[in-house]
Design a protein around this motif. Structure first.
Motif, short mmCIF file in Angstrom:
data_model
loop_
_atom_site.label_atom_id
_atom_site.label_comp_id
_atom_site.label_asym_id
_atom_site.label_seq_id
_atom_site.Cartn_x
_atom_site.Cartn_y
_atom_site.Cartn_z
N ASP A 113 0.80 -1.08 -0.06
CA ASP A 113 -0.01 -0.10 0.03
C ASP A 113 0.74 1.13 0.06
O ASP A 113 2.06 1.29 0.74
N ILE A 114 0.55 2.23 -0.81
CA ILE A 114 1.20 3.55 -0.63
C ILE A 114 0.12 4.56 -0.09
O ILE A 114 -1.23 4.69 -0.56
N GLU A 115 0.66 5.25 0.88
CA GLU A 115 -0.46 6.18 1.60
C GLU A 115 0.09 7.65 1.25
O GLU A 115 1.04 7.97 0.90
N THR A 116 -1.11 8.47 1.03
CA THR A 116 -0.93 9.76 0.47
C THR A 116 -2.02 10.64 1.15
O THR A 116 -3.08 10.44 1.53
N ASP A 117 -1.61 12.06 1.17
CA ASP A 117 -2.55 13.07 1.63
C ASP A 117 -3.63 13.47 0.34
O ASP A 117 -4.34 14.30 0.68
N ASP A 118 -3.35 12.88 -0.77
CA ASP A 118 -4.02 13.19 -1.94
C ASP A 118 -4.30 12.10 -2.88
O ASP A 118 -3.45 12.03 -3.80
N VAL A 119 -5.27 11.43 -2.70
CA VAL A 119 -5.16 9.98 -3.39
C VAL A 119 -5.29 10.18 -4.94
O VAL A 119 -4.59 9.58 -5.74
N GLU A 120 -6.16 11.35 -5.47
CA GLU A 120 -6.14 11.48 -6.84
C GLU A 120 -4.69 11.94 -7.41
O GLU A 120 -4.38 11.50 -8.52
N ALA A 121 -4.25 12.90 -6.79
CA ALA A 121 -2.89 13.29 -7.34
C ALA A 121 -2.00 12.46 -7.29
O ALA A 121 -1.17 12.20 -8.07
N GLU A 122 -1.69 11.42 -6.32
CA GLU A 122 -0.85 10.38 -6.16
C GLU A 122 -1.15 9.43 -7.35
O GLU A 122 -0.41 8.90 -8.20
#
Lengths: 126, 126
Positions: free
Chosen positions: B70-79
């Protein structure tokens, strides 16, 4: 008595282009490639994890692509026997390590100590 | 600008017996099962990693057993868009996360922030 812990994760890539695979995973995970001697040998490229807390490696393989886990230990034979008692089975010995298969089907490897945090973090068994 | 990092690894188990699968992996990796509310819901069991530095989860699935990242991010769409530019493709959106496939074939998920070390460790993109 022996010790073991999760060593890290190996990203097995069925590819003829290891540099491209390593570049993708390096950028995807935000982990730089280890370009030092020993960090790559044409079959794998290490990715540098903060504080060397985890071994992350992109490996060129001939089987279908997957991710597998490594368990590191100060006594490979004792650890393999411990894991057999938990229900895993031996698949193949390769050089100094064992490929095993979990009761749930995933393959993983039991390897010698790799990470500098081994003594601090590893669990003691037996 | 957004941020992302490796969130952890999910041990997907094709099994009808999640407790047995979780018990095996907990003992194999030396990581205790999270028995707190939210640590399991019948489809998964979290394994507690030291300092919560990594999310490790045993999940009951219907597809063949594997391990995925899993990759975690504060902006799923941008990631997801960043990863598409690196060569990954969208497979399926599930609730708040995306299942993607790497150019090397492994599936992985892009999820919202999970770990408390996110701000300290995540890479800034764009």
């Amino acid at each position: 008595m022996h010790k073991s812990k999760l060593a890290g994760l190996i990203i097995d890539c069925q590819t003829d282009d290891l540099p491209a695979a390593a570049s993708f995973w390096s950028q995807a995970l935000g982990l730089p490639e280890d370009t030092s001697p020993g960090g790559t040998d044409g079959r794998y490229v290490d990715l540098l994890y903060p504080d060397n807390a985890l071994h992350v490696e992109v490996q060129k393989v001939t089987h279908p692509s997957r991710v597998h886990l490594d368990i590191e230990t100060d006594d490979v034979e004792a650890e393999v026997e411990r894991l057999e008692l938990l229900g895993a089975r031996r698949v193949q010995q390769v050089k100094t390590w064992w490929v095993m298969e979990a009761p749930t089907g995933q393959r993983f490897c039991v390897v010698r100590v790799q990470n500098s945090n081994f003594d601090a973090v590893a669990k003691v068994w037996g």
